[in-house]
Design a protein around this motif. Structure first.
Motif, mmCIF file in Angstrom:
data_model
loop_
_atom_site.group_PDB
_atom_site.id
_atom_site.type_symbol
_atom_site.label_atom_id
_atom_site.label_comp_id
_atom_site.label_asym_id
_atom_site.label_seq_id
_atom_site.Cartn_x
_atom_site.Cartn_y
_atom_site.Cartn_z
ATOM 1 N N PRO A 253 2.128 42.529 56.794
ATOM 2 C CA PRO A 253 0.882 42.215 57.522
ATOM 3 C C PRO A 253 0.874 40.765 58.004
ATOM 4 C CG PRO A 253 0.402 43.425 55.518
ATOM 5 C CD PRO A 253 1.859 43.084 55.457
ATOM 6 N N PHE A 254 0.387 40.559 59.217
ATOM 7 C CA PHE A 254 0.396 39.241 59.867
ATOM 8 C C PHE A 254 -1.022 38.927 60.325
ATOM 9 C CE2 PHE A 254 0.954 36.254 63.309
ATOM 10 C CZ PHE A 254 2.020 35.458 62.911
ATOM 11 N N PHE A 255 -1.618 37.882 59.735
ATOM 12 C CA PHE A 255 -2.982 37.476 60.089
ATOM 13 C C PHE A 255 -2.902 36.299 61.052
ATOM 14 C CE2 PHE A 255 -3.272 39.540 56.020
ATOM 15 C CZ PHE A 255 -4.443 40.286 56.092
ATOM 16 N N SER A 256 -3.500 36.439 62.224
ATOM 17 C CA SER A 256 -3.438 35.386 63.244
ATOM 18 C C SER A 256 -4.841 34.920 63.602
ATOM 19 C CB SER A 256 -2.733 35.912 64.499
ATOM 20 O OG SER A 256 -2.783 34.956 65.533
ATOM 21 N N LEU A 257 -5.032 33.592 63.642
ATOM 22 C CA LEU A 257 -6.310 33.019 64.063
ATOM 23 C C LEU A 257 -6.097 31.570 64.461
ATOM 24 C CD1 LEU A 257 -8.600 32.222 60.997
ATOM 25 C CD2 LEU A 257 -6.136 32.525 60.832
ATOM 26 N N SER A 258 -7.123 30.973 65.060
ATOM 27 C CA SER A 258 -7.067 29.583 65.497
ATOM 28 C C SER A 258 -7.831 28.710 64.512
ATOM 29 C CB SER A 258 -7.675 29.450 66.893
ATOM 30 O OG SER A 258 -7.834 28.093 67.244
ATOM 31 N N ILE A 288 1.760 37.206 55.958
ATOM 32 C CA ILE A 288 1.885 35.919 56.650
ATOM 33 C C ILE A 288 0.550 35.594 57.299
ATOM 34 C CG2 ILE A 288 3.051 34.653 58.503
ATOM 35 C CD1 ILE A 288 5.478 36.406 58.087
ATOM 36 N N ILE A 289 0.138 34.345 57.173
ATOM 37 C CA ILE A 289 -1.048 33.840 57.865
ATOM 38 C C ILE A 289 -0.585 32.828 58.904
ATOM 39 C CG2 ILE A 289 -3.168 32.479 57.641
ATOM 40 C CD1 ILE A 289 -3.445 33.556 54.806
ATOM 41 N N ASN A 332 2.524 35.998 47.143
ATOM 42 C CA ASN A 332 3.523 36.012 48.212
ATOM 43 C C ASN A 332 2.837 35.965 49.578
ATOM 44 O OD1 ASN A 332 5.550 36.129 46.342
ATOM 45 N ND2 ASN A 332 5.729 38.361 46.402
ATOM 46 N N VAL A 333 2.146 34.865 49.832
ATOM 47 C CA VAL A 333 1.487 34.640 51.121
ATOM 48 C C VAL A 333 2.080 33.385 51.737
ATOM 49 C CG1 VAL A 333 -0.676 34.181 52.315
ATOM 50 C CG2 VAL A 333 -0.642 35.745 50.369
ATOM 51 N N ILE A 334 2.679 33.517 52.915
ATOM 52 C CA ILE A 334 3.257 32.378 53.631
ATOM 53 C C ILE A 334 2.306 31.975 54.751
ATOM 54 C CG2 ILE A 334 5.180 31.597 55.066
ATOM 55 C CD1 ILE A 334 6.993 33.439 53.551
#
Length: 656
Positions: A253-258, A288-289, A332-334
């Motif tokens: 899972p890939f979390f994307s934000l500004s 991943i964040i 395990n969060v990068i």
């Protein structure tokens, strides 16, 4: 057409409901005023005030209900000045109580009124109403209930819970994270194949992806997963593109934000969103964040803070620091982040254990630019004369975004000219369009101005042609573009370090335009403003930053931290010496340009006349007038001597 009509109907319905609700509220207020049991003009009396009015014999009768006395005055009393303010109120209506008096015990109230009545011989009458029923209570509170209901209605619509068609918002979910989740259900098409150049940065990021895919490969040797990686570099170099490639390549899972998504007008919202973001990421770990433009919340604390200790941005940053490497955070969060302002970030955010790696994404070199061109021309229909290698040479300082824009601009230019394919010249025109601006063919220029511009540009071309370290010329034009009336295009060498004589040659070539005006017309114009600005910056940098001036010495006044923005790090005496050396350096190069152009005045005039005739000339035209550049002849002679020496040795070996 059907969808548009439906949307119009929805908008109309919502607007109608909106005004209907407000109309209903207004009507309820009017009904409450004219038909309610009380009156908006009535004022509550204290015990002493009620006694005074009673003793004046101004009270006609008192209506008692639920320990509240509604006081009705006589007609004569209503005419007195003491009550004019109440009577003239816009809310007062005839026959309504002017005052109310709240008492405690009914028996004591009756006893006091009766005693005063007998003592002063008053004609006050006390009347009683039935106690308020349950329905009366509801009617009394109906306006408040309706107002609360309307407020809840609009809050639900703002939060998206009031049905479709209402304005979207996050009133009730304001503390929730705004991150977009990309997982196996929302596949991202961008991969590392779409990222040209950036080999070092790609290698670092690919290792993070590989760690998430094959953790045992690293943990078996005792390695630990990196907590975060910070992508730093100028705008348009591909930082966000690298993050997209990570989202496309990683099977997590890939979390994307500004960074600005954490900022809100309410106190504590930013920290709440950080907690919620990491909570979601931990639930789906490994994950991943990605935080784009992290400098929006990651600026150094305590600098230029005008809001005191309870700064919302600092609270958000503190929560982010705690979540990334606080007490007991072992998940395990990068965290990937990108910024082009790494100099303003807080030192606690930059330390190892939070962002273990800082990956610098620099502007592409000539080889990387060629690779980027190959990526962006895949979707274009090219003619056979397009030279990608030359285009890569012609675009120094271009970022990946600039190259993508250039390819698109070339396609638009070709389509504007009704071409079936994009030719090499279309790409060159696109470079001119991006760097110089839009061509202004209709700009009115007098013949005298045009001649001055031609000699100015010819002066640049002549001096740069005669100097060894000046960039080789590609094209000279006197066609106005943007704010410039003419331009000379060069093919600069991409040097890792620059020596003193190289910078001086560039300064001399830049001053060639003004020197040509002085020699030909014995006058100078304002056309050299940009040239003067450029050489002044170069000279100041040589003296104050790079330590390339012998008089000032091997010293620099440059502070990479940016803390000396408002402090002059040298004395007044040193400032005078710096000014003298800058002026001396510029004047020496100007005199050098004058000497060169005086020596080649005839060729300068020939070049200017050719430029007036053609408006655009190229390197081949300069070779016809000047011949080959002097130092290029020497280089060819040295190569010929080496080749002859090698041939002689080979012949001698054959004879032996």
């Amino acid at each position: 057409m059907t969808n548009n009509n439906n949307n119009d109907k929805k908008k109309t319905t919502f607007k109608f409901n909106f005004y209907w609700v407000y109309g209903a509220i207004f009507m309820l207020i009017l009904a409450f005023q004219f038909f309610g049991s009380g009156d908006l003009a009535s004022r509550n009396l204290s015990k002493n005030e009620f006694t005074k009015i009673l003793e004046k014999n101004d009270i006609k009768y008192v209506l008692v209900k639920n320990n509240v006395a509604q006081v009705f005055l006589t007609e004569d009393a209503l005419k007195k000045d003491d009550y004019k303010k109440q009577v003239n109120s816009p809310f007062y209506r005839e026959g309504s109580p002017l005052f109310t008096y709240r008492f405690g015990d009914t028996q004591n109230f009756e006893k006091d009124v009766k005693a005063t009545k007998e003592k002063l011989n008053l004609s006050v009458d006390i009347q009683y109403m039935d106690p308020t029923s349950f329905m009366d209570t509801i009617l009394n509170f109906l306006p408040i209930i309706l107002l609360i209901g309307v407020w809840l209605y609009f809050m639900r619509r703002m939060s998206g819970a009031g049905g479709s068609g209402g304005p979207g918002g996050q009133i009730f979910n304001i503390g929730k994270s705004k991150a977009k989740l990309f997982d196996k259900d929302t596949k991202v098409k961008t991969t590392f194949e779409n990222v040209a150049g950036l080999e070092g940065a790609k290698e670092e990021v690919q290792e993070i992806v590989d760690f998430l895919k094959n953790p045992k490969k690293y943990t078996s040797l005792g390695g630990k997963i990196p907590k975060g990686a910070l992508l730093v570099g100028p705008p348009g170099t591909g930082k966000t593109l690298l993050a997209k490639a990570v989202a496309g390549e990683a099977d997590v899972p890939f979390f994307s934000l500004s960074g600005s998504d954490f900022v809100e007008m309410f106190v504590g919202v930013g920290a709440s969103r950080v907690r919620d973001l990491f909570k979601q990421a931990q639930q789906k770990s490994p994950s991943i964040i990605f935080i784009d433009e992290i400098d929006a919340i990651g600026r150094a604390r305590g600098k230029n803070s005008m809001t005191g200790g309870n700064d919302e941005r600092e609270n958000t940053l503190n929560q982010l620091l705690t979540e990334m490497d606080g007490f007991g955070t072992d998940t395990n969060v990068i965290v990937l982040a990108a910024t082009n302002r790494a100099d303003v970030l807080d030192s606690a955010l930059m330390r190892a254990g939070r962002f273990d790696r800082q990956i610098y994404v620099d502007l592409p070199n000539i080889v990387e630019r060629e690779e980027i061109f190959k990526v962006h021309i895949k979707s274009l229909k090219l003619a056979s004369d397009v030279n990608i290698k030359f285009l890569a040479q012609q675009t120094p300082g271009f970022s990946g975004a600039d190259i993508a824009n250039m390819c698109n601009e070339a396609a638009l230019i070709a389509a504007r000219n009704n071409k079936k394919a994009i030719h090499h010249q279309d790409f060159l025109d696109a470079v001119d369009r991006i760097v110089g601006g839009l061509e202004k063919k209709n700009k009115v220029i007098t013949p005298k101005e045009k001649e001055t511009i031609a000699f100015h540009e010819a002066g640049h071309a002549t001096v740069s042609w005669m100097l060894e370290h000046a960039a080789p010329l590609v094209k000279v034009t006197i066609v106005p573009r943007g704010q410039s009336l003419g331009a000379a295009w060069y093919l600069p060498a991409e040097r890792m370090i620059v020596q003193t004589d190289q910078m001086l040659d560039e300064m001399c070539a830049t001053l060639g335009g003004r020197a040509a005006e002085k020699i030909i017309f014995n006058k100078i114009s304002t056309g050299a403003l940009n040239d003067l600005e450029k050489v002044t910056k170069q000279a100041r940098a040589m003296v104050t930053i790079y330590g390339l001036n012998e008089e000032v010495g091997n010293i620099t006044y440059y502070d990479s931290s940016g803390n000396d923005a408002f402090v002059k790090p040298y004395s007044e005496e040193t400032a005078k010496r710096i000014d003298i050396e800058i002026t001396k350096m510029i004047e020496e190069q100007y005199k050098r340009a004058l000497d060169l152009l005086t020596l080649h005045k005839e060729k300068l005039t020939t070049l200017a006349q050719l430029l007036l005739e053609k408006e655009v000339i190229f390197k081949d035209d300069l070779e016809k007038i000047f011949g080959k550049r002097p130092f290029e002849k020497e280089e060819e002679e040295i190569k010929d001597q080496k080749n002859n020496t090698t041939t002689t040795k080979e012949e001698a070996t054959v004879e032996e």
